[in-house]
Design a protein around this motif. Structure first.
Motif, PDB file in Angstrom:
ATOM      1  N   LEU A  86       6.133  -2.368 -13.188  1.00  0.00           N
ATOM      2  CA  LEU A  86       6.542  -0.975 -12.991  1.00  0.00           C
ATOM      3  C   LEU A  86       5.368  -0.012 -13.164  1.00  0.00           C
ATOM      4  O   LEU A  86       5.182   0.905 -12.351  1.00  0.00           O
ATOM      5  CB  LEU A  86       7.659  -0.617 -13.970  1.00  0.00           C
ATOM      6  N   ALA A  87       4.585  -0.201 -14.231  1.00  0.00           N
ATOM      7  CA  ALA A  87       3.431   0.678 -14.447  1.00  0.00           C
ATOM      8  C   ALA A  87       2.409   0.512 -13.322  1.00  0.00           C
ATOM      9  O   ALA A  87       1.798   1.491 -12.877  1.00  0.00           O
ATOM     10  CB  ALA A  87       2.793   0.390 -15.804  1.00  0.00           C
ATOM     11  N   PHE A  88       2.222  -0.726 -12.859  1.00  0.00           N
ATOM     12  CA  PHE A  88       1.316  -1.002 -11.732  1.00  0.00           C
ATOM     13  C   PHE A  88       1.797  -0.258 -10.484  1.00  0.00           C
ATOM     14  O   PHE A  88       0.996   0.394  -9.797  1.00  0.00           O
ATOM     15  CB  PHE A  88       1.267  -2.507 -11.471  1.00  0.00           C
ATOM     16  N   ALA A  89       3.094  -0.351 -10.193  1.00  0.00           N
ATOM     17  CA  ALA A  89       3.641   0.279  -8.984  1.00  0.00           C
ATOM     18  C   ALA A  89       3.500   1.804  -9.039  1.00  0.00           C
ATOM     19  O   ALA A  89       3.124   2.444  -8.045  1.00  0.00           O
ATOM     20  CB  ALA A  89       5.107  -0.114  -8.808  1.00  0.00           C
ATOM     21  N   VAL A  90       3.811   2.395 -10.192  1.00  0.00           N
ATOM     22  CA  VAL A  90       3.672   3.847 -10.331  1.00  0.00           C
ATOM     23  C   VAL A  90       2.201   4.246 -10.197  1.00  0.00           C
ATOM     24  O   VAL A  90       1.872   5.247  -9.542  1.00  0.00           O
ATOM     25  CB  VAL A  90       4.250   4.327 -11.681  1.00  0.00           C
ATOM     26  N   GLY A  91       1.298   3.475 -10.813  1.00  0.00           N
ATOM     27  CA  GLY A  91      -0.134   3.759 -10.701  1.00  0.00           C
ATOM     28  C   GLY A  91      -0.621   3.669  -9.260  1.00  0.00           C
ATOM     29  O   GLY A  91      -1.429   4.502  -8.810  1.00  0.00           O
ATOM     30  N   TYR A  92      -0.121   2.659  -8.529  1.00  0.00           N
ATOM     31  CA  TYR A  92      -0.496   2.492  -7.122  1.00  0.00           C
ATOM     32  C   TYR A  92      -0.064   3.719  -6.315  1.00  0.00           C
ATOM     33  O   TYR A  92      -0.819   4.249  -5.490  1.00  0.00           O
ATOM     34  CB  TYR A  92       0.177   1.236  -6.580  1.00  0.00           C
ATOM     35  N   PHE A  93       1.149   4.185  -6.578  1.00  0.00           N
ATOM     36  CA  PHE A  93       1.682   5.354  -5.870  1.00  0.00           C
ATOM     37  C   PHE A  93       0.894   6.615  -6.224  1.00  0.00           C
ATOM     38  O   PHE A  93       0.543   7.415  -5.333  1.00  0.00           O
ATOM     39  CB  PHE A  93       3.159   5.525  -6.226  1.00  0.00           C
ATOM     40  N   ILE A  94       0.586   6.806  -7.515  1.00  0.00           N
ATOM     41  CA  ILE A  94      -0.149   7.996  -7.957  1.00  0.00           C
ATOM     42  C   ILE A  94      -1.556   8.017  -7.358  1.00  0.00           C
ATOM     43  O   ILE A  94      -2.051   9.071  -6.935  1.00  0.00           O
ATOM     44  CB  ILE A  94      -0.225   8.042  -9.498  1.00  0.00           C
ATOM     45  N   GLU A  95      -2.196   6.855  -7.292  1.00  0.00           N
ATOM     46  CA  GLU A  95      -3.531   6.813  -6.690  1.00  0.00           C
ATOM     47  C   GLU A  95      -3.471   7.221  -5.224  1.00  0.00           C
ATOM     48  O   GLU A  95      -4.346   7.941  -4.736  1.00  0.00           O
ATOM     49  CB  GLU A  95      -4.119   5.402  -6.834  1.00  0.00           C
ATOM     50  N   PHE A  96      -2.421   6.774  -4.538  1.00  0.00           N
ATOM     51  CA  PHE A  96      -2.306   7.055  -3.099  1.00  0.00           C
ATOM     52  C   PHE A  96      -2.053   8.532  -2.825  1.00  0.00           C
ATOM     53  O   PHE A  96      -2.648   9.111  -1.919  1.00  0.00           O
ATOM     54  CB  PHE A  96      -1.175   6.206  -2.501  1.00  0.00           C
ATOM     55  N   MET A  98      -2.491  11.171  -5.019  1.00  0.00           N
ATOM     56  CA  MET A  98      -3.270  12.186  -5.727  1.00  0.00           C
ATOM     57  C   MET A  98      -4.708  11.765  -6.037  1.00  0.00           C
ATOM     58  O   MET A  98      -5.652  12.458  -5.634  1.00  0.00           O
ATOM     59  CB  MET A  98      -2.565  12.568  -7.043  1.00  0.00           C
ATOM     60  N   ILE A  99      -4.890  10.650  -6.725  1.00  0.00           N
ATOM     61  CA  ILE A  99      -6.209  10.305  -7.255  1.00  0.00           C
ATOM     62  C   ILE A  99      -7.245  10.089  -6.160  1.00  0.00           C
ATOM     63  O   ILE A  99      -8.410  10.500  -6.297  1.00  0.00           O
ATOM     64  CB  ILE A  99      -6.129   9.040  -8.151  1.00  0.00           C
ATOM     65  N   ARG A 100      -6.844   9.499  -5.041  1.00  0.00           N
ATOM     66  CA  ARG A 100      -7.821   9.188  -3.989  1.00  0.00           C
ATOM     67  C   ARG A 100      -8.470  10.433  -3.398  1.00  0.00           C
ATOM     68  O   ARG A 100      -9.546  10.351  -2.780  1.00  0.00           O
ATOM     69  CB  ARG A 100      -7.167   8.358  -2.878  1.00  0.00           C
ATOM     70  N   HIS A 101      -7.844  11.581  -3.584  1.00  0.00           N
ATOM     71  CA  HIS A 101      -8.407  12.828  -3.073  1.00  0.00           C
ATOM     72  C   HIS A 101      -9.379  13.479  -4.063  1.00  0.00           C
ATOM     73  O   HIS A 101      -9.994  14.502  -3.727  1.00  0.00           O
ATOM     74  CB  HIS A 101      -7.281  13.823  -2.758  1.00  0.00           C
ATOM     75  N   LEU A 102      -9.516  12.894  -5.246  1.00  0.00           N
ATOM     76  CA  LEU A 102     -10.266  13.557  -6.308  1.00  0.00           C
ATOM     77  C   LEU A 102     -11.481  12.766  -6.797  1.00  0.00           C
ATOM     78  O   LEU A 102     -12.090  13.135  -7.801  1.00  0.00           O
ATOM     79  CB  LEU A 102      -9.337  13.830  -7.510  1.00  0.00           C
ATOM     80  N   TYR A 103     -11.831  11.680  -6.117  1.00  0.00           N
ATOM     81  CA  TYR A 103     -12.997  10.903  -6.538  1.00  0.00           C
ATOM     82  C   TYR A 103     -14.259  11.755  -6.473  1.00  0.00           C
ATOM     83  O   TYR A 103     -14.417  12.580  -5.574  1.00  0.00           O
ATOM     84  CB  TYR A 103     -13.159   9.643  -5.676  1.00  0.00           C
ATOM     85  N   LYS A 104     -15.136  11.527  -7.431  1.00  0.00           N
ATOM     86  CA  LYS A 104     -16.403  12.256  -7.570  1.00  0.00           C
ATOM     87  C   LYS A 104     -16.177  13.730  -7.934  1.00  0.00           C
ATOM     88  O   LYS A 104     -17.058  14.564  -7.791  1.00  0.00           O
ATOM     89  CB  LYS A 104     -17.266  12.144  -6.307  1.00  0.00           C
ATOM     90  N   THR A 201     -12.916  -0.519   0.553  1.00  0.00           N
ATOM     91  CA  THR A 201     -13.147   0.146  -0.733  1.00  0.00           C
ATOM     92  C   THR A 201     -11.961   1.002  -1.158  1.00  0.00           C
ATOM     93  O   THR A 201     -11.693   1.143  -2.348  1.00  0.00           O
ATOM     94  CB  THR A 201     -14.413   1.008  -0.670  1.00  0.00           C
ATOM     95  N   ALA A 202     -11.228   1.569  -0.208  1.00  0.00           N
ATOM     96  CA  ALA A 202     -10.053   2.378  -0.557  1.00  0.00           C
ATOM     97  C   ALA A 202      -8.989   1.506  -1.211  1.00  0.00           C
ATOM     98  O   ALA A 202      -8.364   1.898  -2.211  1.00  0.00           O
ATOM     99  CB  ALA A 202      -9.494   3.062   0.687  1.00  0.00           C
TER     100      ALA A 202
END
Length: 305
Positions: A86-96, A98-104, A201-202
């Motif tokens: 469950l934590a993995f799935a939520v993390g995967y969704f959050i990265e997709f 939100m997080i992927r737009h904020l690298y660097k 890499t994504a």
């Protein structure tokens, strides 16, 4: 320490040492996930504690289901696996989303994940209520060993230590002995070159972030064996977890283990002789002093220039 005999101090140190091992296992599991996210990806995830809370609430809910249907002695192993998923799935969704737009963009990442943590806390509060809840532990996790008349070693503490050892070994094998781990390390070292040789890499970023969140979910399951769970449970450990990663050296598994053990033991023993706040402050002062002399942490990664 005045007023204690040497024998008393010895017993206190041993007992608090075992108490500190329970805190060590939760800190280690939290810091392992954070070391992957922060150390490998450079993402400051202030919502990492809430992924631990996901694992804790998952375990609590499964314990209630197990109590209803009469399989309390068997549910906990399944709870650990489901908490991770469950934590993995939520993390995967959050990265997709939100997080992927904020690298660097570390400051933006910090602010965004801090806001995420507040949202997740409110979701927990609205769903489960503001009161803390506890999981019903299996009978085989109750009780303790007594190697001497003055020392008790709780069985649940031994279990979570074994769990932490297995997860740590699994992370090491994943990062350093698997093809996916090689892709992760290649992406960290040189993202452009990794992409040029065909590494997605994504996808590496997404799975790596989700893996760190999944390990935090396991930490949440382990946490239910030593304390009750509430909407803000994760925030109690996020500062200590970052302290473990920075002190041990980002991206160093050995450093994370050594740092988690040292911090947990120091806080557990000092808090017996001082107030809880003074124990934490004393530990922090020692860490700051060491970091001033060795700012890269205890076990710094060696990078080519």
């Amino acid at each position: 320490m005045f007023g204690y005999s040497m024998a008393d101090i010895g017993n206190i140190v041993v007992m608090q040492g075992f108490s500190g091992l329970s805190m060590f296992t939760v800190l280690l599991l939290m810091a392992l996930g954070l070391a992957i996210i922060f150390g490998q990806m450079g993402v400051i995830n202030m919502a990492h504690g809430e992924f631990m809370t996901i694992g804790a609430y998952t375990t609590v809910l499964l314990s209630k289901v197990a109590a209803t249907y009469g399989f309390t002695n068997y549910y906990f192993i399944f709870a650990i696996a489901i908490a991770f998923v469950l934590a993995f799935a939520v993390g995967y969704f959050i990265e997709f989303i939100m997080i992927r737009h904020l690298y660097k963009r570390p400051l933006d990442t910090l602010l965004a994940t801090w806001g995420l943590s507040l949202v997740m806390q409110q979701i927990f509060r609205s769903t489960f209520g503001a009161k803390e809840v506890s999981a019903e532990l299996p009978e085989w996790m109750l009780g303790s060993f007594k190697p001497t008349p003055d020392i008790d070693i709780p069985i649940n503490g031994v279990f979570v230590m074994v769990l932490a050892a297995l997860v740590t070994f699994g992370v090491y094998m994943f990062m350093y002995k698997s093809r996916w781990g090689l892709r992760v390390r290649a992406t960290v070292q040189n993202r452009t070159m990794a992409g040029a040789v065909g590494i997605n890499t994504a996808k590496v970023d997404r799975v790596t972030f989700a893996l760190g969140c999944g390990i935090a979910g396991i930490a949440g399951a382990a946490f239910t064996t030593i304390a009750s769970t509430g909407p803000t449970t994760g925030t109690l450990y996020i500062v200590d977890s970052f302290m473990v990663v920075v002190f041990g050296g980002a991206a160093s598994i050995v450093g994370t283990i050594a740092s988690a053990f040292g911090i947990a033991q120091a806080q557990s023993i000092l808090q017996f002789f001082m107030t809880s706040s003074m124990g934490k402050v004393s530990t922090l002062l020692v860490i700051v002093t060491i970091l001033m002399m060795k700012p890269e942490g205890l076990f710094a990664s060696k990078l080519r220039k």
